[in-house]
Design a protein around this motif. Structure first.
Motif: not given
Length: 223
Positions: A108-110, A176-186, A98-100
């Motif tokens: 989205s692909p993710e 709060d929710l925080l999702v970090f992926g894509r360009s910020s994944r690393w 649900a968060g993604v």
């Protein structure tokens, strides 16, 4: 909803926003009742062989944060507990997906590809900190889903190259929710401060503190 903690210093409008490419902050994602249920569930999950512990780092230092792993672990991850349940709690798997979907859209692909297998539960008391680091234990590019409960913290999101500037500080409050992926994944990230006494007493955290649950996938070697 929350106890006193002084003036807010960051993101006064508390609107959902992309704080960096691929890093999405959704304030107040969980209702108070959902937070209460999750705190109660975490108390059960983090018991017995999966109880929270101060983990020892490879260099010999001991983390100020207490942590444990729920679900599938990593061969080189240091939190290893005999008898620890290997199945990720269904509630956390559902929250992860649900968060993604909330961050990137359910089509989205993710969101379509995300198969959560693991959660790391961290507990911060008023003096605990998390130094700047990258989440490199997972081999694939799947995003990290972070849920905050209890006291407000300052979350520092940095760059991809090193622990120093540039970085930005964001307040993460309970729910709060925080999702970090894509360009910020690393990206390097950490928690330099916890604002003691800011959590809602009705959450059932008798001594206060902050619980952070990060849901992730360790299934695929796709990095």
């Amino acid at each position: 909803m929350r106890g006193p903690g002084g003036p807010e210093l960051f993101q006064l409008d508390r609107e959902a926003r992309e704080i960096a490419p691929g890093a999405v902050h959704v304030p107040d994602w969980l209702s108070l009742s959902e937070q209460q249920e999750l705190v109660a569930a975490a108390r059960l999950w983090c018991s017995g062989s999966a109880r929270l512990r101060h983990q020892r780092m490879p260099g010999g230092g001991v983390m100020s944060v207490k942590s444990t792993v729920l679900g599938q672990s990593w061969p080189r991850y240091k939190v290893q507990q005999a008898g620890r349940p290997e199945a990720l709690p269904e509630r956390l798997g559902t929250l992860g997906v649900a968060g993604v979907s909330r961050a990137y859209g359910q089509d989205s692909p993710e969101a379509v590809a995300f198969e959560p297998t693991t959660a790391v539960v961290n507990f911060y008391d008023a003096d605990a900190r998390m130094g700047m680091h990258q989440d490199l234990d997972e081999s694939g590019p799947d995003p990290i889903v972070s849920i905050s409960l209890g006291d407000t913290c300052i979350f520092r999101l940095g760059n991809l190259e090193h622990r120093g500037r540039p970085y930005q500080d964001i307040e993460l409050k309970s729910g709060d929710l925080l999702v970090f992926g894509r360009s910020s994944r690393w990206a390097f990230h950490g928690v330099p401060a916890v604002k003691a006494g800011t959590g809602d007493a009705s959450l059932g955290m008798r001594n206060g503190g902050r619980i952070n649950i990060t849901v992730r996938s360790t299934r695929h070697d796709r990095r």
